[in-house]
Design a protein around this motif. Structure first.
Motif, PDB file in Angstrom:
ATOM      1  N   GLU A 142      32.440 -17.674  34.948  1.00  0.00           N
ATOM      2  CA  GLU A 142      32.273 -17.174  36.311  1.00  0.00           C
ATOM      3  C   GLU A 142      30.881 -16.585  36.511  1.00  0.00           C
ATOM      4  O   GLU A 142      30.271 -16.766  37.577  1.00  0.00           O
ATOM      5  N   LEU A 145      28.420 -19.425  36.903  1.00  0.00           N
ATOM      6  CA  LEU A 145      28.550 -20.068  38.212  1.00  0.00           C
ATOM      7  C   LEU A 145      28.000 -19.176  39.324  1.00  0.00           C
ATOM      8  O   LEU A 145      27.397 -19.670  40.283  1.00  0.00           O
ATOM      9  N   GLN A 146      28.179 -17.863  39.191  1.00  0.00           N
ATOM     10  CA  GLN A 146      27.639 -16.945  40.198  1.00  0.00           C
ATOM     11  C   GLN A 146      26.115 -17.028  40.258  1.00  0.00           C
ATOM     12  O   GLN A 146      25.527 -17.054  41.350  1.00  0.00           O
ATOM     13  N   ASP A 149      25.027 -20.227  41.831  1.00  0.00           N
ATOM     14  CA  ASP A 149      25.156 -20.124  43.293  1.00  0.00           C
ATOM     15  C   ASP A 149      23.932 -19.448  43.900  1.00  0.00           C
ATOM     16  O   ASP A 149      23.388 -19.907  44.910  1.00  0.00           O
ATOM     17  N   ALA A 179      32.444 -27.896  37.636  1.00  0.00           N
ATOM     18  CA  ALA A 179      32.480 -26.928  38.726  1.00  0.00           C
ATOM     19  C   ALA A 179      31.251 -27.022  39.619  1.00  0.00           C
ATOM     20  O   ALA A 179      31.326 -26.763  40.829  1.00  0.00           O
ATOM     21  N   LEU A 180      30.111 -27.389  39.052  1.00  0.00           N
ATOM     22  CA  LEU A 180      28.851 -27.341  39.791  1.00  0.00           C
ATOM     23  C   LEU A 180      28.470 -28.670  40.461  1.00  0.00           C
ATOM     24  O   LEU A 180      28.055 -28.687  41.619  1.00  0.00           O
ATOM     25  N   PRO A 182      30.003 -31.377  41.737  1.00  0.00           N
ATOM     26  CA  PRO A 182      30.575 -31.792  43.030  1.00  0.00           C
ATOM     27  C   PRO A 182      30.252 -30.837  44.174  1.00  0.00           C
ATOM     28  O   PRO A 182      30.289 -31.225  45.341  1.00  0.00           O
ATOM     29  N   GLY A 183      29.947 -29.590  43.836  1.00  0.00           N
ATOM     30  CA  GLY A 183      29.774 -28.578  44.876  1.00  0.00           C
ATOM     31  C   GLY A 183      28.401 -28.546  45.522  1.00  0.00           C
ATOM     32  O   GLY A 183      28.238 -27.953  46.592  1.00  0.00           O
ATOM     33  N   TYR A 184      27.422 -29.149  44.875  1.00  0.00           N
ATOM     34  CA  TYR A 184      26.046 -29.089  45.380  1.00  0.00           C
ATOM     35  C   TYR A 184      25.466 -30.496  45.415  1.00  0.00           C
ATOM     36  O   TYR A 184      24.869 -30.974  44.447  1.00  0.00           O
ATOM     37  N   LYS A 185      25.633 -31.159  46.545  1.00  0.00           N
ATOM     38  CA  LYS A 185      25.225 -32.557  46.653  1.00  0.00           C
ATOM     39  C   LYS A 185      23.707 -32.736  46.587  1.00  0.00           C
ATOM     40  O   LYS A 185      23.219 -33.814  46.240  1.00  0.00           O
ATOM     41  N   SER A 210      30.802 -35.635  32.664  1.00  0.00           N
ATOM     42  CA  SER A 210      30.841 -34.732  33.817  1.00  0.00           C
ATOM     43  C   SER A 210      29.811 -35.104  34.878  1.00  0.00           C
ATOM     44  O   SER A 210      29.626 -34.358  35.843  1.00  0.00           O
TER      45      SER A 210
END
Length: 271
Positions: A142, A145-146, A149, A179-180, A182-185, A210
Motif C-alpha cells: 500500500e 502504491l501510495q 499515485d 495494481a499499477l 491497468p490504472g494508469y494508461k 504483468s
C-alpha cells in the motif's frame, strides 16, 4: 560503474559506452550529474558526454540526477533525452541518498518535472527500495502504491519500480504491477530488479506476465547503489535477461555482434 572500487579512466568509460550505443538498446544510463564527493566515479560525466559518438545510434541517453542543481546541468545538453531521479519508498534511504525527506523530494520532483517540460526532456522516476528495505522502515504494498499515485499525479509518464537491495519476491512484483499498470494508461511502468542467479528468471517472468516491457540491466550484473548498503545483490545481467526474453518469444532489436564486443570490454574493465 558508480560504485566500482577504483576510478575508471574517462577514455575507458567512453570506449565502453560508445560500444553500448551500437548494441541496439532503447536507453543508455550513461552518467550522473551528482556530487563528485558523494559519487567520485561520476565526476567526469560532462567529459564523457562530449566524447560519445551519437551519429549512428537510435539509443537515447539517460542521466541520473539527485536534486534541482543536477537537473539544471543535465537539461542543458541536447544529447540527453531522459533525466532519472531516485525517489525512495524508504524515508531512511531517501535521506541517505538525496539528503532530503520524502516530502521535500516530492517537491523536488515537481520542480524537476517543470524544468524537463520547459527543456523538452522526459523525467524517469525510480521508486527505490520499492519492495522493502534493510533499515527497518515500515513497508507495505500500500505504501508503494501510495507513492506511485503521488508521482503519477505530477504527470510523470515513466515510473520504474526499483528492487534496490534484491528483496522483491516474484509475487510482490506481480502484485505491484497488476495494481499499477491497468490504472494508469499514460504511464509506462518498468522494473529495475536486483537478483541472485537463483531467482532471476522468476522475477523476470513475474514482470513480463504483468505487462511490463521496460527492464533495466547491466552487463555481467555489475553495480548497485553505493548509497544503499555495503553488501549488495547486483544488478540483473543484461545478457541473461536478453537470453530469457528471446526464449519467451519476445522480439528484441539487439545487434549480437556489437553486444559480444560490449561483453568483451566489460570483462576487461570490471575485474
Amino acid at each position: 560503474m558508480q560504485g566500482w572500487h577504483s576510478f575508471i579512466p574517462t577514455p575507458v568509460k567512453t570506449s565502453y559506452l560508445n560500444a553500448l550505443l551500437k548494441a541496439g538498446f532503447h536507453t543508455l544510463d550513461f552518467g550522473s550529474f551528482v556530487s563528485p564527493k558523494a559519487i567520485p566515479q561520476m565526476a567526469d560525466t560532462k567529459q564523457v558526454l562530449t566524447a560519445l559518438d551519437l551519429r549512428d545510434t537510435q539509443t537515447k541517453l539517460l542521466a541520473i540526477i539527485a536534486n534541482r542543481r543536477g537537473a539544471e546541468q543535465a537539461v542543458g545538453y541536447d544529447e540527453i533525452t531522459y533525466l532519472g531521479f531516485p525517489f525512495s519508498v524508504s524515508p531512511t534511504f531517501q535521506q541517505r541518498n538525496t539528503n532530503s525527506t520524502q516530502e521535500e523530494s516530492l517537491g523536488t520532483v515537481a520542480d524537476i518535472q517543470e524544468l524537463c517540460i520547459k527543456n523538452k526532456k522526459q523525467l524517469v522516476i525510480y521508486l527505490s527500495m520499492g519492495f522493502g528495505n534493510p533499515y527497518g522502515d515500515v513497508y507495505s504494498e500500500e505504501i508503494l502504491l501510495q507513492w506511485a499515485d503521488k508521482i503519477a499525479a505530477l504527470d510523470i509518464t515513466i515510473i520504474s519500480l526499483a528492487d534496490t537491495v534484491g528483496l522483491a519476491t516474484p509475487e510482490q512484483i506481480s502484485n505491484a504491477l497488476a495494481a499499477l499498470v491497468p490504472g494508469y494508461k499514460t504511464v509506462e511502468f518498468g522494473v529495475h530488479l536486483h537478483s541472485s542467479a537463483a531467482n532471476v528468471h522468476q522475477k523476470l517472468q513475474a514482470a513480463i506476465a504483468s505487462g511490463c516491457r521496460r527492464f533495466d540491466g547491466a552487463l555481467k550484473g555489475i553495480g548497485g547503489c553505493p548509497m544503499a548498503q555495503d553488501d549488495l545483490i547486483g544488478n540483473m545481467p543484461t545478457e541473461t535477461m536478453i537470453s530469457y526474453f528471446e526464449a519467451q518469444g519476445l522480439k528484441l532489436h539487439i545487434n549480437r555482434q556489437a553486444l559480444q564486443h560490449c561483453i568483451q570490454l566489460a570483462n576487461e574493465i570490471f575485474i
